[in-house]
Enzyme design. Sequence first.
Site, PDB file in Angstrom:
ATOM      1  N   HIS A 127      21.720  25.239  58.656  1.00 31.04           N
ATOM      2  CA  HIS A 127      21.303  26.640  58.760  1.00 31.04           C
ATOM      3  C   HIS A 127      22.274  27.357  59.583  1.00 31.04           C
ATOM      4  O   HIS A 127      23.575  26.651  60.242  1.00 31.04           O
ATOM      5  CB  HIS A 127      19.869  26.679  59.663  1.00 31.04           C
ATOM      6  CG  HIS A 127      18.825  26.298  58.949  1.00 31.04           C
ATOM      7  ND1 HIS A 127      18.547  25.122  58.736  1.00 31.04           N
ATOM      8  CD2 HIS A 127      17.923  27.270  58.339  1.00 31.04           C
ATOM      9  CE1 HIS A 127      17.284  24.900  58.024  1.00 31.04           C
ATOM     10  NE2 HIS A 127      16.766  26.101  57.790  1.00 31.04           N
TER      11      HIS A 127
ATOM     12  N   LYS B 227      20.375  29.855  64.652  1.00 29.91           N
ATOM     13  CA  LYS B 227      18.829  29.277  64.678  1.00 29.91           C
ATOM     14  C   LYS B 227      18.704  28.527  66.019  1.00 29.91           C
ATOM     15  O   LYS B 227      19.807  27.737  66.350  1.00 29.91           O
ATOM     16  CB  LYS B 227      18.647  28.166  63.336  1.00 29.91           C
ATOM     17  CG  LYS B 227      17.625  27.572  63.110  1.00 29.91           C
ATOM     18  CD  LYS B 227      17.157  26.974  62.041  1.00 29.91           C
ATOM     19  CE  LYS B 227      15.783  26.050  61.765  1.00 29.91           C
ATOM     20  NZ  LYS B 227      14.961  27.046  62.206  1.00 29.91           N
TER      21      LYS B 227
HETATM   22  N1  LIG Z   1       8.638  29.743  57.872  1.00 28.18           N
HETATM   23  C1  LIG Z   1       9.462  30.451  57.060  1.00 28.18           C
HETATM   24  O1  LIG Z   1       9.637  30.273  55.823  1.00 28.18           O
HETATM   25  C2  LIG Z   1      10.546  30.591  58.222  1.00 28.18           C
HETATM   26  C3  LIG Z   1      10.660  30.693  59.247  1.00 28.18           C
HETATM   27  N2  LIG Z   1      11.613  30.958  59.918  1.00 28.18           N
HETATM   28  C4  LIG Z   1      11.230  30.881  61.577  1.00 28.18           C
HETATM   29  O2  LIG Z   1      11.172  32.278  62.012  1.00 28.18           O
HETATM   30  C5  LIG Z   1      11.543  32.584  63.375  1.00 28.18           C
HETATM   31  C6  LIG Z   1      12.177  33.807  63.546  1.00 28.18           C
HETATM   32  O3  LIG Z   1      13.615  33.704  62.628  1.00 28.18           O
HETATM   33  P1  LIG Z   1      14.362  34.827  62.534  1.00 28.18           P
HETATM   34  O4  LIG Z   1      13.962  35.956  62.200  1.00 28.18           O
HETATM   35  O5  LIG Z   1      15.834  34.276  61.967  1.00 28.18           O
HETATM   36  O6  LIG Z   1      14.890  34.965  64.340  1.00 28.18           O
HETATM   37  P2  LIG Z   1      15.452  36.255  64.820  1.00 28.18           P
HETATM   38  O7  LIG Z   1      15.942  35.893  66.133  1.00 28.18           O
HETATM   39  O8  LIG Z   1      16.277  37.095  63.958  1.00 28.18           O
HETATM   40  O9  LIG Z   1      13.944  37.097  65.041  1.00 28.18           O
HETATM   41  C7  LIG Z   1      13.039  36.507  66.141  1.00 28.18           C
HETATM   42  C8  LIG Z   1      12.705  37.999  66.663  1.00 28.18           C
HETATM   43  O10 LIG Z   1      11.541  37.895  67.522  1.00 28.18           O
HETATM   44  C9  LIG Z   1      11.767  38.716  68.804  1.00 28.18           C
HETATM   45  N3  LIG Z   1      10.765  38.138  69.711  1.00 28.18           N
HETATM   46  C10 LIG Z   1      11.093  37.143  70.550  1.00 28.18           C
HETATM   47  N4  LIG Z   1      10.081  37.141  71.591  1.00 28.18           N
HETATM   48  C11 LIG Z   1       8.946  37.997  70.956  1.00 28.18           C
HETATM   49  C12 LIG Z   1       7.513  38.172  71.538  1.00 28.18           C
HETATM   50  N5  LIG Z   1       6.964  37.761  72.631  1.00 28.18           N
HETATM   51  N6  LIG Z   1       6.910  39.221  70.440  1.00 28.18           N
HETATM   52  C13 LIG Z   1       7.598  39.599  69.541  1.00 28.18           C
HETATM   53  N7  LIG Z   1       8.893  39.310  69.140  1.00 28.18           N
HETATM   54  C14 LIG Z   1       9.288  38.581  69.797  1.00 28.18           C
HETATM   55  C15 LIG Z   1      13.130  38.662  68.876  1.00 28.18           C
HETATM   56  O11 LIG Z   1      13.458  39.531  69.722  1.00 28.18           O
HETATM   57  C16 LIG Z   1      13.931  38.730  67.668  1.00 28.18           C
HETATM   58  O12 LIG Z   1      13.867  40.219  67.168  1.00 28.18           O
HETATM   59  C17 LIG Z   1      12.320  31.224  63.505  1.00 28.18           C
HETATM   60  O13 LIG Z   1      11.191  30.332  64.311  1.00 28.18           O
HETATM   61  C18 LIG Z   1      12.639  30.573  62.246  1.00 28.18           C
HETATM   62  O14 LIG Z   1      12.654  29.079  62.279  1.00 28.18           O
HETATM   63  C19 LIG Z   1      12.708  31.825  59.597  1.00 28.18           C
HETATM   64  C20 LIG Z   1      12.973  31.896  58.306  1.00 28.18           C
HETATM   65  C21 LIG Z   1      11.852  31.509  57.244  1.00 28.18           C
HETATM   66  O1  LIG Z   2      15.608  29.653  60.992  1.00 30.04           O
HETATM   67  C1  LIG Z   2      15.601  29.858  59.766  1.00 30.04           C
HETATM   68  O2  LIG Z   2      16.402  30.495  59.507  1.00 30.04           O
HETATM   69  C2  LIG Z   2      14.856  29.064  59.071  1.00 30.04           C
HETATM   70  N1  LIG Z   2      13.613  28.623  59.402  1.00 30.04           N
HETATM   71  C3  LIG Z   2      12.856  27.666  58.521  1.00 30.04           C
HETATM   72  C4  LIG Z   2      12.865  26.221  59.139  1.00 30.04           C
HETATM   73  O3  LIG Z   2      13.148  26.046  60.731  1.00 30.04           O
HETATM   74  O4  LIG Z   2      12.384  25.182  58.400  1.00 30.04           O
HETATM   75  C5  LIG Z   2      12.602  27.912  57.310  1.00 30.04           C
HETATM   76  C6  LIG Z   2      14.095  28.280  56.705  1.00 30.04           C
HETATM   77  O5  LIG Z   2      14.761  27.069  56.638  1.00 30.04           O
HETATM   78  C7  LIG Z   2      14.982  29.177  57.435  1.00 30.04           C
END
Ligand SMILES: NC(=O)C1=CN([C@@H]2O[C@H](COP(=O)(O)OP(=O)(O)OC[C@H]3O[C@@H](n4cnc5c(N)ncnc54)[C@H](O)[C@@H]3O)[C@@H](O)[C@H]2O)C=CC1
Ligand SMILES: O=C(O)C1=N[C@H](C(=O)O)C[C@H](O)C1
Length: 252
Positions: free
Chosen positions: A146, A150
């Site tokens: 990643h 991350k």
């Molecule tokens: N399930 C899936 O398909 C996927 C899951 N993810 C997961 O999603 C999460 C976020 O990933 P990204 O967007 O890349 O991270 P990022 O760091 O770009 O975005 C996270 C956002 O959440 C905000 N945040 C922090 N505390 C908060 C609160 N109390 N209330 C509301 N917002 C708050 C941050 O300020 C930031 O803007 C991670 O846990 C990642 O692993 C990411 C991509 C795909």
């Molecule tokens: O943080 C990410 O970017 C992603 N998080 C998810 C994970 O922890 O598996 C899904 C995806 O791979 C992207």
Amino acid sequence: MVKVVVSGALGRMGTNIGRIVDEAADMELVGGIDIQEGTLFGTEVVLAERMDAFLKEKKPDVLIDFTVAAAAVENIKVAAENNVALIVGTTGFSPEQRATIASAVEGTVPAVISSNFSVGVNIFWKLVREAARELGDYDVEVTEAHHRYKKDAPSGTAKTILDILDQELGGREKVYGRVGETERKGEIGVHAIRGGDIVGDHSVLFAGNFECIEVSHRAYDRAVFAQGAVRAARWVVGREPRIYGMQDVLGL
Ligand SMILES: NC(=O)C1=CN([C@@H]2O[C@H](COP(=O)(O)OP(=O)(O)OC[C@H]3O[C@@H](n4cnc5c(N)ncnc54)[C@H](O)[C@@H]3O)[C@@H](O)[C@H]2O)C=CC1
Ligand SMILES: O=C(O)C1=N[C@H](C(=O)O)C[C@H](O)C1
């Protein structure tokens, strides 16, 4: 119209989801939540501490949360108290946090919770299960890669892979990286790579004598996760109040 609030609205996933919801003819983006104020495609992004009042004012059908684990647990509780259905993509939950989420959601609101909302990964998980069923005597190594920002490792998707392997192979020891003198036994090796702007790669290697099978998935754009989350948001409204997975949405 499905009314949607995005939590983590100013983040990588939040902005992708906001764009898709904003462009959807059958959905209305009614705002966002983050730890800074701002805007999301012309809607208001309010501070997390104002979430309860914001949900009461906007009355969304669904909250889509992509934040960080500790924040997501609190957001889920507030959404459930306000009878708002949930899509949770946030990863990195501890077993205790998972239990807290289950007690907030079960019997209260419907929630789709998945470590990966891409269609491809949900098929990939099925392929991994099938390979594990057939190749129980092969050595298994799980690798994920990643982007440099991350926060959690191994990824949520890799943890789901390990759950599948445990179900099929019976709870083998996990070894996270190897260094020094190591003798391979029956463990599953787990490896996390972090760098640059890698969107999300996962692979499971089944290594036998004279042959290997590698099952892998590579995401080229986080739109695949965002599209899946929005698809789940359409699906979740009006369901029985319990936790679902993306496989329920896809009918897998
Ligand atoms: N399930 C899936 O398909 C996927 C899951 N993810 C997961 O999603 C999460 C976020 O990933 P990204 O967007 O890349 O991270 P990022 O760091 O770009 O975005 C996270 C956002 O959440 C905000 N945040 C922090 N505390 C908060 C609160 N109390 N209330 C509301 N917002 C708050 C941050 O300020 C930031 O803007 C991670 O846990 C990642 O692993 C990411 C991509 C795909
Ligand atoms: O943080 C990410 O970017 C992603 N998080 C998810 C994970 O922890 O598996 C899904 C995806 O791979 C992207």
